[in-house]
Design a protein around this motif. Structure first.
Motif, PDB file in Angstrom:
ATOM      1  N   PRO A  88      -0.146 -11.019   7.030  1.00  0.00           N
ATOM      2  CA  PRO A  88      -0.170  -9.682   7.637  1.00  0.00           C
ATOM      3  C   PRO A  88       0.629  -8.662   6.832  1.00  0.00           C
ATOM      4  O   PRO A  88       0.236  -7.496   6.740  1.00  0.00           O
ATOM      5  CB  PRO A  88       0.438  -9.923   9.022  1.00  0.00           C
ATOM      6  CG  PRO A  88       0.142 -11.355   9.320  1.00  0.00           C
ATOM      7  CD  PRO A  88       0.250 -12.068   7.994  1.00  0.00           C
ATOM      8  N   ALA A  89       1.746  -9.074   6.240  1.00  0.00           N
ATOM      9  CA  ALA A  89       2.560  -8.141   5.460  1.00  0.00           C
ATOM     10  C   ALA A  89       1.802  -7.661   4.229  1.00  0.00           C
ATOM     11  O   ALA A  89       1.840  -6.473   3.878  1.00  0.00           O
ATOM     12  CB  ALA A  89       3.872  -8.806   5.050  1.00  0.00           C
ATOM     13  N   ALA A  90       1.095  -8.560   3.556  1.00  0.00           N
ATOM     14  CA  ALA A  90       0.304  -8.173   2.384  1.00  0.00           C
ATOM     15  C   ALA A  90      -0.843  -7.254   2.785  1.00  0.00           C
ATOM     16  O   ALA A  90      -1.161  -6.284   2.085  1.00  0.00           O
ATOM     17  CB  ALA A  90      -0.225  -9.409   1.672  1.00  0.00           C
ATOM     18  N   ALA A  91      -1.462  -7.543   3.929  1.00  0.00           N
ATOM     19  CA  ALA A  91      -2.546  -6.689   4.414  1.00  0.00           C
ATOM     20  C   ALA A  91      -2.042  -5.279   4.681  1.00  0.00           C
ATOM     21  O   ALA A  91      -2.696  -4.291   4.322  1.00  0.00           O
ATOM     22  CB  ALA A  91      -3.165  -7.286   5.680  1.00  0.00           C
ATOM     23  N   ALA A  92      -0.879  -5.165   5.303  1.00  0.00           N
ATOM     24  CA  ALA A  92      -0.319  -3.845   5.592  1.00  0.00           C
ATOM     25  C   ALA A  92       0.025  -3.102   4.310  1.00  0.00           C
ATOM     26  O   ALA A  92      -0.229  -1.896   4.187  1.00  0.00           O
ATOM     27  CB  ALA A  92       0.922  -3.994   6.467  1.00  0.00           C
ATOM     28  N   ALA A  93       0.578  -3.808   3.328  1.00  0.00           N
ATOM     29  CA  ALA A  93       0.952  -3.167   2.064  1.00  0.00           C
ATOM     30  C   ALA A  93      -0.282  -2.681   1.308  1.00  0.00           C
ATOM     31  O   ALA A  93      -0.290  -1.566   0.766  1.00  0.00           O
ATOM     32  CB  ALA A  93       1.754  -4.140   1.206  1.00  0.00           C
TER      33      ALA A  93
END
Length: 229
Positions: free
Chosen positions: A60-65
């Protein structure tokens, strides 16, 4: 599905035509990893009939970035092409395409330039239409292009998207009487796959900060092979 790069944060692949980017690719990745509940973040899309480069997030963190990079790039392009005011910045998430167009350069489609249109998406009919002015449901579409090779009845265009509208490339060229080869929905008389490829992708790795740059060669199948050097 050809995976070009993979780590704990993301995966970059060459999506085949015929596999959807929102359901087909995530399912194929989970099967490839043998992890039915693996997170697959879809941060951008390609039409099912279109092939080429895509990046999917694995956390999820990579998707948000990555989504933030796409938003930043859209804002940067809007300043570059005059749709917004502000300080022009370099887009960090860059999508480049190539397409085979019917016909060659003419008054409606010079050899290079920027195309701007108002597009209306008719979800019931599954089509997108150019319209003359903004209204409810209408969004502006902008792309840059240049024609790099041509034959007697077709040309090869390189395209950089400024906006990411549904069917944008297909509709913008078709509205100028230069439909993409194989795109019967938007006026092509040629049968076959849609001659549109996502051939270049650049972004910043969300964990390392490294610039990631991927390109694909010109396909060796028809009609792409008309332009082989």
């Amino acid at each position: 599905m050809n995976i070009l790069y993979e780590d704990n944060a993301l995966v970059v692949l060459d999506k085949p035509a015929g596999l959807s980017s929102e359901e087909g690719i995530p399912a194929a990745l989970r099967q490839h990893w043998d992890t039915p509940d693996a997170f697959v973040g879809v941060v951008h899309r390609l039409d099912t009939g279109v092939s080429g480069l895509m990046v999917f997030a694995r956390t999820p963190a990579a998707a948000a970035a990555l989504s933030r990079q796409i938003t930043q790039s859209q804002e940067a392009y809007a300043v570059q092409d005059g749709r917004a005011e502000g300080r022009a910045e370099a887009p960090c998430f860059v999508k480049q395409y190539r397409a085979v167009l019917s016909g060659g350069p003419n008054d409606a489609l010079p050899a290079a330039g920027t195309l701007r249109d108002w597009l209306f998406k008719d979800s019931r009919r599954g089509r997108v239409f150019p319209v003359s002015r903004p209204r409810k449901g209408v969004r502006e579409a902008v792309l840059e292009y240049r024609i790099v090779r041509q034959t007697q009845d077709a040309c090869l265009a390189e395209i950089t998207l400024h906006t990411g509208r549904t069917h944008q490339i297909r509709v913008q060229f078709a509205s100028r009487k230069h439909p993409l080869w194989g795109d019967g929905k938007y006026g092509s008389r040629v049968k076959g796959a849609i001659a549109l490829q996502s051939c270049g992708l650049q972004f910043v790795h969300p964990d390392t900060g490294r610039i990631m740059n991927f390109t694909l060669p010109l396909p060796d199948t028809a009609p792409w092979n008309l332009f082989a050097e």
